[in-house]
Design a protein around this motif. Sequence first.
Motif, PDB file in Angstrom:
ATOM      1  N   ARG A   1     -22.273  28.352  33.689  1.00  0.00           N
ATOM      2  CA  ARG A   1     -21.762  28.542  32.332  1.00  0.00           C
ATOM      3  C   ARG A   1     -20.402  27.867  32.144  1.00  0.00           C
ATOM      4  O   ARG A   1     -20.106  27.313  31.074  1.00  0.00           O
ATOM      5  N   LEU A   2     -19.561  27.885  33.183  1.00  0.00           N
ATOM      6  CA  LEU A   2     -18.275  27.190  33.075  1.00  0.00           C
ATOM      7  C   LEU A   2     -18.466  25.700  32.806  1.00  0.00           C
ATOM      8  O   LEU A   2     -17.668  25.074  32.111  1.00  0.00           O
ATOM      9  N   ALA A   3     -19.529  25.131  33.368  1.00  0.00           N
ATOM     10  CA  ALA A   3     -19.787  23.707  33.156  1.00  0.00           C
ATOM     11  C   ALA A   3     -20.106  23.395  31.696  1.00  0.00           C
ATOM     12  O   ALA A   3     -19.929  22.255  31.248  1.00  0.00           O
ATOM     13  N   LEU A   4     -20.559  24.409  30.938  1.00  0.00           N
ATOM     14  CA  LEU A   4     -20.903  24.205  29.531  1.00  0.00           C
ATOM     15  C   LEU A   4     -19.755  24.517  28.589  1.00  0.00           C
ATOM     16  O   LEU A   4     -19.760  24.082  27.440  1.00  0.00           O
ATOM     17  N   LEU A   5     -18.776  25.287  29.055  1.00  0.00           N
ATOM     18  CA  LEU A   5     -17.680  25.687  28.184  1.00  0.00           C
ATOM     19  C   LEU A   5     -16.719  24.524  27.926  1.00  0.00           C
ATOM     20  O   LEU A   5     -16.506  23.682  28.801  1.00  0.00           O
ATOM     21  N   PRO A   6     -16.113  24.468  26.748  1.00  0.00           N
ATOM     22  CA  PRO A   6     -15.070  23.467  26.502  1.00  0.00           C
ATOM     23  C   PRO A   6     -13.929  23.661  27.498  1.00  0.00           C
ATOM     24  O   PRO A   6     -13.586  24.803  27.837  1.00  0.00           O
ATOM     25  N   PRO A   7     -13.326  22.589  27.990  1.00  0.00           N
ATOM     26  CA  PRO A   7     -12.287  22.728  29.028  1.00  0.00           C
ATOM     27  C   PRO A   7     -11.120  23.592  28.602  1.00  0.00           C
ATOM     28  O   PRO A   7     -10.550  24.314  29.418  1.00  0.00           O
TER      29      PRO A   7
ATOM     30  N   ARG B   1     -11.153  26.261  26.899  1.00  0.00           N
ATOM     31  CA  ARG B   1     -11.496  27.672  27.099  1.00  0.00           C
ATOM     32  C   ARG B   1     -11.421  28.050  28.580  1.00  0.00           C
ATOM     33  O   ARG B   1     -11.024  29.158  28.921  1.00  0.00           O
ATOM     34  N   VAL B   2     -11.824  27.135  29.438  1.00  0.00           N
ATOM     35  CA  VAL B   2     -11.763  27.429  30.868  1.00  0.00           C
ATOM     36  C   VAL B   2     -10.315  27.527  31.329  1.00  0.00           C
ATOM     37  O   VAL B   2      -9.961  28.426  32.102  1.00  0.00           O
ATOM     38  N   TYR B   3      -9.465  26.632  30.857  1.00  0.00           N
ATOM     39  CA  TYR B   3      -8.050  26.721  31.219  1.00  0.00           C
ATOM     40  C   TYR B   3      -7.417  27.998  30.655  1.00  0.00           C
ATOM     41  O   TYR B   3      -6.536  28.600  31.277  1.00  0.00           O
ATOM     42  N   ARG B   4      -7.872  28.423  29.481  1.00  0.00           N
ATOM     43  CA  ARG B   4      -7.397  29.696  28.930  1.00  0.00           C
ATOM     44  C   ARG B   4      -7.857  30.854  29.810  1.00  0.00           C
ATOM     45  O   ARG B   4      -7.142  31.837  30.006  1.00  0.00           O
ATOM     46  N   LEU B   5      -9.072  30.727  30.348  1.00  0.00           N
ATOM     47  CA  LEU B   5      -9.576  31.734  31.283  1.00  0.00           C
ATOM     48  C   LEU B   5      -8.717  31.787  32.542  1.00  0.00           C
ATOM     49  O   LEU B   5      -8.437  32.875  33.072  1.00  0.00           O
ATOM     50  N   PHE B   6      -8.286  30.631  33.046  1.00  0.00           N
ATOM     51  CA  PHE B   6      -7.382  30.599  34.195  1.00  0.00           C
ATOM     52  C   PHE B   6      -6.147  31.466  33.925  1.00  0.00           C
ATOM     53  O   PHE B   6      -5.716  32.254  34.765  1.00  0.00           O
ATOM     54  N   ARG B   7      -5.577  31.287  32.730  1.00  0.00           N
ATOM     55  CA  ARG B   7      -4.361  32.029  32.402  1.00  0.00           C
ATOM     56  C   ARG B   7      -4.632  33.527  32.294  1.00  0.00           C
ATOM     57  O   ARG B   7      -3.805  34.346  32.708  1.00  0.00           O
TER      58      ARG B   7
ATOM     59  N   ILE C   1     -14.937  29.508  42.917  1.00  0.00           N
ATOM     60  CA  ILE C   1     -15.626  29.155  41.668  1.00  0.00           C
ATOM     61  C   ILE C   1     -14.771  28.200  40.839  1.00  0.00           C
ATOM     62  O   ILE C   1     -15.260  27.181  40.326  1.00  0.00           O
ATOM     63  N   LEU C   2     -13.483  28.509  40.715  1.00  0.00           N
ATOM     64  CA  LEU C   2     -12.603  27.656  39.914  1.00  0.00           C
ATOM     65  C   LEU C   2     -12.355  26.307  40.587  1.00  0.00           C
ATOM     66  O   LEU C   2     -12.233  25.282  39.905  1.00  0.00           O
ATOM     67  N   ARG C   3     -12.308  26.308  41.927  1.00  0.00           N
ATOM     68  CA  ARG C   3     -12.134  25.043  42.655  1.00  0.00           C
ATOM     69  C   ARG C   3     -13.337  24.128  42.414  1.00  0.00           C
ATOM     70  O   ARG C   3     -13.182  22.912  42.217  1.00  0.00           O
ATOM     71  N   GLU C   4     -14.530  24.712  42.390  1.00  0.00           N
ATOM     72  CA  GLU C   4     -15.745  23.915  42.143  1.00  0.00           C
ATOM     73  C   GLU C   4     -15.713  23.321  40.735  1.00  0.00           C
ATOM     74  O   GLU C   4     -16.065  22.155  40.529  1.00  0.00           O
ATOM     75  N   TRP C   5     -15.279  24.124  39.755  1.00  0.00           N
ATOM     76  CA  TRP C   5     -15.219  23.607  38.384  1.00  0.00           C
ATOM     77  C   TRP C   5     -14.187  22.483  38.291  1.00  0.00           C
ATOM     78  O   TRP C   5     -14.448  21.439  37.675  1.00  0.00           O
ATOM     79  N   LEU C   6     -13.039  22.681  38.903  1.00  0.00           N
ATOM     80  CA  LEU C   6     -11.977  21.690  38.830  1.00  0.00           C
ATOM     81  C   LEU C   6     -12.391  20.388  39.523  1.00  0.00           C
ATOM     82  O   LEU C   6     -12.104  19.289  39.036  1.00  0.00           O
ATOM     83  N   ALA C   7     -13.112  20.514  40.634  1.00  0.00           N
ATOM     84  CA  ALA C   7     -13.550  19.321  41.359  1.00  0.00           C
ATOM     85  C   ALA C   7     -14.562  18.505  40.567  1.00  0.00           C
ATOM     86  O   ALA C   7     -14.699  17.297  40.776  1.00  0.00           O
ATOM     87  N   ALA C   8     -15.274  19.165  39.655  1.00  0.00           N
ATOM     88  CA  ALA C   8     -16.287  18.469  38.859  1.00  0.00           C
ATOM     89  C   ALA C   8     -15.710  17.812  37.609  1.00  0.00           C
ATOM     90  O   ALA C   8     -16.421  17.083  36.908  1.00  0.00           O
ATOM     91  N   ARG C   9     -14.427  18.037  37.315  1.00  0.00           N
ATOM     92  CA  ARG C   9     -13.823  17.410  36.143  1.00  0.00           C
ATOM     93  C   ARG C   9     -13.805  15.895  36.316  1.00  0.00           C
ATOM     94  O   ARG C   9     -13.467  15.384  37.390  1.00  0.00           O
TER      95      ARG C   9
END
Length: 495
Positions: A102-108, A110-116, A131-139
């Motif tokens: 689902r993170l892969a589908l969210l606008p970036p 929103r994901v950075y807001r989730l980080f905060r 999980i967050l490392r995997e998302w960041l590596a796929a950017r």
Amino acid sequence: MTESGTDTCSDLIAAEDVLLFVNAAVTSTGQREFRSEAYQQRLSLDFLHEYVRVNYRNVYAASLALDINDHNAARVVEQLLRTAGEAGADQKRTEGRLIAARLALLPPQRVYRLFRALRAAKVGNRRTRAILREWLAARPDLGHDAVKYRAGLKTAARHFHLPLRTATGSAPAAGELGDFLFKPGVRPRYEHRLLDAYRRAHHEQGAIYELPFTVAEGFAAKHGVERSAFVERITPRMTRLERLRTQREAGADAEGAPERTDLSAMPLTRLALYTLSLTIEERVRRRAELTHALRTSARRVAGPYAGTWGRVAAVLDDSYSASGSGEKRRRPLAVALGGHFLLEALAAPGSYGAWWTSGRTDPLLVRPFGPTPLGMRVVDALEYAPERLVLVSDGWDNAPPGLAGEVLRVWRTRLDRERRTTVVHLNPVYDADGFDVRRLAASVPTAGIRDAEDLPALVEIAQFAEGRTGLAELQAYLDRRIESFLHEYEGGRAT
């Protein structure tokens, strides 16, 4: 009552609880609606998220595979990560896969807001970091993210100790990116094109036009660049939606306005919102262009199901309440307009009829006005003898009150006991006081809808809202959606 009867009753109640949450997660974004304030929406959502997470955690996680909106998807992810101690080992594995997909589908953003949000909640366990490392590596390019989402990327790197590198070759070196984020000014230049353009833009006007539009706007204002000249030069860097926004600001034919974008490539609901933002005169002048774009977008959404729904009738709400609110301006009407063109595409050729509550017959010229005589329009639509009747309305039937529900009750219990006509009500507005979308009749399945693109899937899930399907059938449906959702994500990632 027998034990099996008790089990059946509890299953039905559980299924209803789950559908309450799904309807809320599809329609509500915690913003003000026509009949409820933002704080009411937020309080109602808070309760449902907590209730379903505690009592039906598996289903709560499974909602990530459904068509819930981005606001609630990010919230589900946050709650699952914050309460990881409540899950077993198998649950954590499934949740991790669903969260990653689902993170892969969210606008970036929103994901950075989730980080905060996770940082504020002091969540930083190993599972969350992985999980967050995997998302960041796929950017695709962390240099772009460092310029456009600087605060979010800094939070991710500092709080979660995430490495600043990606799997692609377009990212800047980790040391260079670290200096840009945490030691600005220490380097005289950067090898990465965007990072260096950002550095130069502080004192060089030409570098502004190498940056993303939203970042360049701030620098243009700082340097006092005239708006029309800035827009003309930055147009190649704009996204499609940014072009549309600046066209509306300047006037599509004004000097310096960006070149008109291809509307047919836009998502259906966004295109409907854009159409409704135009004046009636402009819609008339651009009728051919707008109609072609809406029908092209609708056919793209219908895909292989185009023309397969047989004879279809639609009752569409364009009453005053369809104007929405300041935060969701004309959203209910846009869903109805997009739904109109999508249902036209799904129906058999020449077998579609639409009835707007206002009595208008030209969908391109609809505007939110007047009462909601749903009952009269339902009678008209049923006289069309459709195989499917789809209602898109907020459910406030007030001219006269309750007529639509009574018409549908009599139709189902007296005139159509064989169920020759399938009736579904799709509601784009969440009722905070009722913890659900407002229903028209107990005999008519109702589902929440936010985007017209989700209409075919929501018509399918609405079958569970009739009160005759238990939790086992609903869970089997969710399992199929999870399998399809994860297969599409993990298969694409492997490729």
